[in-house]
Write a protein that holds these residues in place. Sequence first.
Motif, PDB file in Angstrom:
ATOM      1  N   GLU A   1       0.809  -1.209   0.000  1.00  0.00           N
ATOM      2  CA  GLU A   1       0.000   0.000   0.000  1.00  0.00           C
ATOM      3  C   GLU A   1       0.848   1.268   0.000  1.00  0.00           C
ATOM      4  OE1 GLU A   1      -2.116   0.847   3.784  1.00  0.00           O
ATOM      5  OE2 GLU A   1      -1.166  -0.991   4.479  1.00  0.00           O
ATOM      6  N   SER A   2       2.105   1.186   0.438  1.00  0.00           N
ATOM      7  CA  SER A   2       2.988   2.357   0.433  1.00  0.00           C
ATOM      8  C   SER A   2       3.645   2.558  -0.925  1.00  0.00           C
ATOM      9  CB  SER A   2       4.066   2.196   1.509  1.00  0.00           C
ATOM     10  OG  SER A   2       4.908   1.103   1.180  1.00  0.00           O
ATOM     11  N   GLY A   3       3.459   1.590  -1.837  1.00  0.00           N
ATOM     12  CA  GLY A   3       4.069   1.676  -3.158  1.00  0.00           C
ATOM     13  C   GLY A   3       5.349   0.874  -3.280  1.00  0.00           C
ATOM     14  N   ALA A   4       5.870   0.381  -2.179  1.00  0.00           N
ATOM     15  CA  ALA A   4       7.107  -0.409  -2.203  1.00  0.00           C
ATOM     16  C   ALA A   4       6.824  -1.783  -2.794  1.00  0.00           C
ATOM     17  CB  ALA A   4       7.662  -0.546  -0.793  1.00  0.00           C
ATOM     18  N   VAL A   5       7.843  -2.358  -3.431  1.00  0.00           N
ATOM     19  CA  VAL A   5       7.737  -3.713  -3.977  1.00  0.00           C
ATOM     20  C   VAL A   5       8.719  -4.594  -3.217  1.00  0.00           C
ATOM     21  CG1 VAL A   5       8.035  -5.138  -6.023  1.00  0.00           C
ATOM     22  CG2 VAL A   5       7.089  -2.846  -6.252  1.00  0.00           C
ATOM     23  N   VAL A   6       8.211  -5.692  -2.645  1.00  0.00           N
ATOM     24  CA  VAL A   6       9.052  -6.633  -1.905  1.00  0.00           C
ATOM     25  C   VAL A   6       8.759  -8.048  -2.388  1.00  0.00           C
ATOM     26  CG1 VAL A   6       9.218  -5.212   0.185  1.00  0.00           C
ATOM     27  CG2 VAL A   6       7.390  -6.859  -0.028  1.00  0.00           C
ATOM     28  N   ASN A   7       9.711  -8.938  -2.147  1.00  0.00           N
ATOM     29  CA  ASN A   7       9.507 -10.342  -2.481  1.00  0.00           C
ATOM     30  C   ASN A   7       8.823 -11.033  -1.310  1.00  0.00           C
ATOM     31  OD1 ASN A   7      10.618 -10.317  -5.050  1.00  0.00           O
ATOM     32  ND2 ASN A   7      12.684 -10.519  -4.248  1.00  0.00           N
ATOM     33  N   VAL A   8       7.755 -11.773  -1.628  1.00  0.00           N
ATOM     34  CA  VAL A   8       6.970 -12.464  -0.610  1.00  0.00           C
ATOM     35  C   VAL A   8       6.817 -13.929  -1.015  1.00  0.00           C
ATOM     36  CG1 VAL A   8       5.702 -10.381   0.050  1.00  0.00           C
ATOM     37  CG2 VAL A   8       4.776 -11.868  -1.713  1.00  0.00           C
ATOM     38  N   PRO A   9       6.492 -14.825  -0.072  1.00  0.00           N
ATOM     39  CA  PRO A   9       6.240 -16.224  -0.422  1.00  0.00           C
ATOM     40  C   PRO A   9       5.014 -16.361  -1.328  1.00  0.00           C
ATOM     41  CG  PRO A   9       6.603 -15.982   1.935  1.00  0.00           C
ATOM     42  CD  PRO A   9       6.491 -14.607   1.376  1.00  0.00           C
ATOM     43  N   LEU A  10       4.893 -17.491  -2.004  1.00  0.00           N
ATOM     44  CA  LEU A  10       3.823 -17.713  -2.971  1.00  0.00           C
ATOM     45  C   LEU A  10       2.425 -17.675  -2.356  1.00  0.00           C
ATOM     46  CD1 LEU A  10       5.347 -20.548  -5.182  1.00  0.00           C
ATOM     47  CD2 LEU A  10       5.148 -18.120  -5.703  1.00  0.00           C
ATOM     48  N   PHE A  11       2.284 -17.987  -1.056  1.00  0.00           N
ATOM     49  CA  PHE A  11       0.953 -18.049  -0.452  1.00  0.00           C
ATOM     50  C   PHE A  11       0.380 -16.674  -0.111  1.00  0.00           C
ATOM     51  CE2 PHE A  11       4.015 -18.701   3.009  1.00  0.00           C
ATOM     52  CZ  PHE A  11       3.669 -17.666   3.869  1.00  0.00           C
ATOM     53  N   VAL A  12       1.153 -15.595  -0.251  1.00  0.00           N
ATOM     54  CA  VAL A  12       0.659 -14.252   0.054  1.00  0.00           C
ATOM     55  C   VAL A  12      -0.158 -13.736  -1.124  1.00  0.00           C
ATOM     56  CG1 VAL A  12       1.322 -11.871   0.542  1.00  0.00           C
ATOM     57  CG2 VAL A  12       2.566 -13.748   1.610  1.00  0.00           C
ATOM     58  N   ASN A  13      -1.373 -13.234  -0.843  1.00  0.00           N
ATOM     59  CA  ASN A  13      -2.299 -12.762  -1.873  1.00  0.00           C
ATOM     60  C   ASN A  13      -2.638 -11.291  -1.657  1.00  0.00           C
ATOM     61  OD1 ASN A  13      -2.636 -15.368  -3.098  1.00  0.00           O
ATOM     62  ND2 ASN A  13      -3.862 -15.924  -1.296  1.00  0.00           N
ATOM     63  N   PRO A  14      -3.177 -10.624  -2.691  1.00  0.00           N
ATOM     64  CA  PRO A  14      -3.632  -9.244  -2.501  1.00  0.00           C
ATOM     65  C   PRO A  14      -4.668  -9.172  -1.381  1.00  0.00           C
ATOM     66  CG  PRO A  14      -3.570  -9.791  -4.828  1.00  0.00           C
ATOM     67  CD  PRO A  14      -3.305 -11.060  -4.082  1.00  0.00           C
ATOM     68  N   GLY A  15      -4.561  -8.115  -0.560  1.00  0.00           N
ATOM     69  CA  GLY A  15      -5.462  -7.950   0.576  1.00  0.00           C
ATOM     70  C   GLY A  15      -4.884  -8.481   1.879  1.00  0.00           C
ATOM     71  N   ASP A  16      -3.853  -9.334   1.812  1.00  0.00           N
ATOM     72  CA  ASP A  16      -3.209  -9.842   3.030  1.00  0.00           C
ATOM     73  C   ASP A  16      -2.403  -8.732   3.695  1.00  0.00           C
ATOM     74  OD1 ASP A  16      -4.225 -12.323   2.466  1.00  0.00           O
ATOM     75  OD2 ASP A  16      -2.310 -13.230   1.878  1.00  0.00           O
ATOM     76  N   ARG A  17      -2.344  -8.774   5.039  1.00  0.00           N
ATOM     77  CA  ARG A  17      -1.467  -7.859   5.779  1.00  0.00           C
ATOM     78  C   ARG A  17      -0.196  -8.612   6.112  1.00  0.00           C
ATOM     79  NH1 ARG A  17      -2.603  -2.981   7.039  1.00  0.00           N
ATOM     80  NH2 ARG A  17      -1.505  -2.899   9.017  1.00  0.00           N
ATOM     81  N   ILE A  18       0.941  -7.976   5.830  1.00  0.00           N
ATOM     82  CA  ILE A  18       2.228  -8.611   6.107  1.00  0.00           C
ATOM     83  C   ILE A  18       3.091  -7.684   6.951  1.00  0.00           C
ATOM     84  CG2 ILE A  18       2.180 -10.029   4.006  1.00  0.00           C
ATOM     85  CD1 ILE A  18       4.142  -8.039   2.752  1.00  0.00           C
TER      86      ILE A  18
END
Length: 188
Positions: free
Chosen positions: A157-174
Amino acid sequence: MANATTTDFRNGMVIRYNNDLWTITEFHHVSPGNWRAFVRTRLKNLKNGRVIEQRFRAGEEVDEVRVEHQNWQFLYIDGDDYVFMNTETFDQQPIPKEMLGDAIRFLKEQDEVEMLVDGENIIAVQLPNFLELTVESAEPGVRGDTANNVTKPATLESGAVVNVPLFVNPGDRIRIDTRTGQYVERVK
């Protein structure tokens, strides 16, 4: 400014060394056999974030800088400045983008940061070590791509791009570690 010795060292202490302000992030007292004891420190420059290792003789005097820790809230971006508000006095202060470092890509409006203040001067801005952000967009993980530590890029949401595991979907909080810029965990 006060004189202190190496016996006064503590993590987070701010000292003046080579005409710059440094914070002590780590220190170890070393006494090698029959040689003179010394203190090995890791110092972080408050202006540019550079980290160095430095040795001080045991008992050596250094200039300690007394700083006040204040909570400020990020309001908005004005050109190249980020405008913050003191949560106690409601004073607003623009801070240059360069002073904030690389972690600003995780900063969003209403987030609180800690400012190190020397009198009237803001000398450093410290973001929280961990921030919780919502994933705005991420490509779907392909079933079968389960080799070790497979990641995909995700836009936060801040515009940053990070690498996440495959199970993370849009709308998830990380949870993101702002010091390294890496994914830590998914928040329930």
